[in-house]
Design a protein around this motif. Structure first.
Motif, short mmCIF file in Angstrom:
data_model
loop_
_atom_site.label_atom_id
_atom_site.label_comp_id
_atom_site.label_asym_id
_atom_site.label_seq_id
_atom_site.Cartn_x
_atom_site.Cartn_y
_atom_site.Cartn_z
N ARG A 5 0.76 -1.21 -0.04
CA ARG A 5 0.07 0.18 -0.04
C ARG A 5 0.70 1.34 -0.10
O ARG A 5 0.62 2.29 -0.45
N LYS A 6 2.23 1.09 0.60
CA LYS A 6 2.89 2.38 0.46
C LYS A 6 3.67 2.52 -0.71
O LYS A 6 3.76 3.99 -1.09
N THR A 7 4.19 1.70 -1.40
CA THR A 7 5.18 1.93 -2.36
C THR A 7 4.27 1.57 -3.66
O THR A 7 4.88 1.93 -4.87
N GLY A 8 3.23 0.89 -3.78
CA GLY A 8 2.69 0.25 -4.83
C GLY A 8 3.47 -0.80 -5.45
O GLY A 8 2.91 -1.45 -6.48
N ASP A 9 4.43 -1.48 -4.72
CA ASP A 9 5.14 -2.57 -5.20
C ASP A 9 4.20 -3.74 -5.70
O ASP A 9 3.16 -3.97 -4.52
N GLU A 10 4.22 -4.46 -6.64
CA GLU A 10 3.47 -5.53 -6.72
C GLU A 10 4.11 -7.02 -6.63
O GLU A 10 5.09 -7.21 -7.16
N TYR A 11 3.40 -7.88 -6.11
CA TYR A 11 4.04 -9.37 -5.86
C TYR A 11 3.16 -10.35 -6.49
O TYR A 11 1.83 -10.35 -6.12
N HIS A 12 3.50 -10.87 -7.58
CA HIS A 12 2.56 -11.87 -8.27
C HIS A 12 2.75 -13.22 -8.02
O HIS A 12 3.88 -13.74 -7.53
N LYS A 46 9.14 -7.51 1.21
CA LYS A 46 10.37 -6.55 1.91
C LYS A 46 9.97 -6.35 3.40
O LYS A 46 8.69 -6.32 3.71
N LYS A 47 11.18 -6.35 4.05
CA LYS A 47 10.72 -6.13 5.52
C LYS A 47 10.05 -4.83 5.92
O LYS A 47 9.42 -4.66 6.81
N SER A 48 10.09 -3.93 4.95
CA SER A 48 9.43 -2.60 5.17
C SER A 48 7.90 -2.60 5.00
O SER A 48 7.09 -1.69 5.17
N VAL A 49 7.42 -3.55 4.22
CA VAL A 49 6.01 -3.62 4.09
C VAL A 49 5.12 -3.79 5.27
O VAL A 49 5.29 -4.57 6.23
#
Length: 96
Positions: A5-12, A46-49
């Motif tokens: 939610r913070k970075t918009g990074d996607e994990y498929h 990532k640990k920051s998620v």
């Protein structure tokens, strides 16, 4: 798909736990009109998620089970810390 939610990074999705193929509809005998739970494998977050959205993004050509209502199930603002459990004796993190 999981989205940070913070970075918009996607994990498929990488696959199914147990190695079932992703390119076909699987049926399980004896479970007609009942749901079964399937574990999906994703890349490590990532640990920051801290918070994620979990999106079901069906393709228009997907074949759906007979008991599926056709409505995509998605979950928003899921707090990752609420699903961290503990580390076992070998130091592996256990997630629920």
């Amino acid at each position: 798909m999981i989205i940070d939610r913070k970075t918009g990074d996607e994990y498929h999705v990488r696959g199914y736990d147990g190695g079932a193929p992703q390119d076909r509809l699987l049926t399980v005998e004896g479970f007609n009109s009942k749901y079964i739970y399937v574990s999906l494998l994703f890349p490590k977050l990532k640990k920051s998620v801290e918070a994620i959205d979990i999106l079901e993004l069906p393709h228009e050509k997907d074949k759906l089970p007979s008991n599926d209502d056709g409505i995509a199930k998605s979950y928003y603002d899921v707090k990752v810390k609420d699903y961290l459990s503990f580390s076992n004796k070998r130091g592996k993190k256990i997630y629920y």
